[in-house]
Scaffold this active site. Structure first.
Site, short mmCIF file in Angstrom:
data_model
loop_
_atom_site.label_atom_id
_atom_site.label_comp_id
_atom_site.label_asym_id
_atom_site.label_seq_id
_atom_site.Cartn_x
_atom_site.Cartn_y
_atom_site.Cartn_z
N ASP A 9 51.11 -61.95 40.10
CA ASP A 9 50.34 -63.13 39.68
C ASP A 9 49.47 -63.55 40.87
OD1 ASP A 9 49.69 -65.65 38.31
OD2 ASP A 9 51.04 -66.55 39.78
N LEU A 10 48.37 -64.24 40.59
CA LEU A 10 47.49 -64.66 41.68
C LEU A 10 47.76 -66.09 42.14
CD1 LEU A 10 44.02 -63.06 40.73
CD2 LEU A 10 45.56 -62.43 42.61
N ASP A 11 47.34 -67.07 41.35
CA ASP A 11 47.41 -68.47 41.78
C ASP A 11 48.85 -68.93 41.96
OD1 ASP A 11 44.49 -69.51 41.62
OD2 ASP A 11 44.79 -68.38 39.78
N THR A 43 47.20 -61.47 35.91
CA THR A 43 46.82 -62.86 36.08
C THR A 43 46.31 -63.49 34.78
OG1 THR A 43 45.31 -64.35 37.30
CG2 THR A 43 44.50 -62.14 36.83
N GLY A 44 46.40 -64.80 34.73
CA GLY A 44 45.78 -65.53 33.63
C GLY A 44 44.29 -65.69 33.83
N LYS A 194 51.70 -61.98 29.53
CA LYS A 194 51.66 -61.06 30.68
C LYS A 194 52.60 -59.87 30.55
CE LYS A 194 49.99 -64.21 34.27
NZ LYS A 194 50.26 -64.75 35.63
N ASP A 217 54.86 -67.88 39.45
CA ASP A 217 55.21 -69.25 39.83
C ASP A 217 55.12 -70.25 38.68
OD1 ASP A 217 52.40 -71.16 40.65
OD2 ASP A 217 52.26 -69.12 39.89
#
Length: 274
Positions: A9-11, A43-44, A194, A217
């Site tokens: 995941d990114l953020d 990622t979203g 995801k 997260d």
């Protein structure tokens, strides 16, 4: 060590709170990839605001965007690419109710699609501050079915908006609110999240589910963390995600928690520095 699939995941996970990749994170991920493991961003985010991180990391693997709805190889034509969409008629209907739900902005997106309307002044980073004539969302401009619809609206209007979408289109789309400070609703094709993208990657690389390590997260990581053989929640993750996870990082995303975890898991020499 057996080859692993590592889903990032990114953020709030790979990125720090300024939405930046730290030098330590970049180096660590590149070391893991160089050791023969498959590292992929899941990622979203739309591809338009995540590809820069893919390039910074020097990845060559497919990237999963829009919470599992798009799987593609950036910068390349790829015959295994996939994209889930939903009917643009849903967008047209919601546009007719923008005033009723006090919508501030709306963006319809896909791999090569970005159209938006900004009804009120807005300071959310994923909405451009200025739109060109070609980017304005309307019934005339939206010629294809979107992969994602993102709506910024007053937080007190969220429950009514979500109830309307679920009542009218609940069998066609999923609708969820973002975590964090911004009041944003996100819509995608029904049942796509995801874990769909991670499973696609696992099959592509012939990696067993138990050899998948996923980091996240937020609530949009729930299914991915649950699917992975080792689901890792960040120290700064939601309480619910931590309950689902097999492990939790000892440091937050602001403290290079992902890099620290990978260094320990893969016996890398460097120690984490902020």
């Amino acid at each position: 060590m057996k080859r692993k699939l590592i889903a990032l995941d990114l953020d709030g996970t790979t990125l720090n709170n300024d939405a930046v990749l730290s030098p330590t994170t970049i180096k660590t991920i590149q070391q893991v990839a160089a050791a023969g493991h498959v590292v992929s961003i899941v990622t979203g985010r739309p591809n338009r605001i995540s590809q820069q991180f893919y390039d910074q990391l020097g990845l060559k693997t497919p990237m999963i965007n829009f919470n599992g709805s798009l799987g593609h190889l950036p910068h390349r034509h790829w015959d295994k690419e996939y994209q889930y969409t939903f009917s643009r008629d849903i967008v047209f209907d919601l546009m007719q109710h923008q005033q009723e739900f006090d919508v501030e902005a709306m963006a319809a997106e896909g791999k090569t699609l970005f159209l938006a309307n900004q009804i009120k002044p807005l300071a959310y980073g994923f909405f451009p501050t200025a739109l060109t004539q070609q980017q304005l969302l309307s019934q005339q401009s939206l010629q294809q079915n979107p992969t994602s619809l993102t709506i910024a609206l007053k937080r007190e209007a969220q429950p009514r908006f979500i109830a309307y979408v679920r009542d009218h289109y609940g069998d066609l789309v999923d609708v969820n609110s973002w975590g964090g400070p911004n009041s944003v609703i996100e819509m995608g094709a029904k049942g796509i999240q995801k874990a769909i993208g991670v499973e696609f990657l696992a099959h592509l690389y012939h990696i067993n589910r138990e050899d998948v390590i996923a980091f996240g997260d937020e609530n949009n990581d729930n299914e991915m963390i649950d699917y992975a053989g080792t689901g890792v929640a960040m120290k700064n993750a939601t309480p619910h995600l931590k309950m689902l996870a097999d492990d939790v990082t000892s440091l937050t995303n602001e403290e290079n928690g992902l890099a620290d975890y990978l260094q320990k898991a893969f016996n890398l020499e460097d120690s984490v520095t902020a």
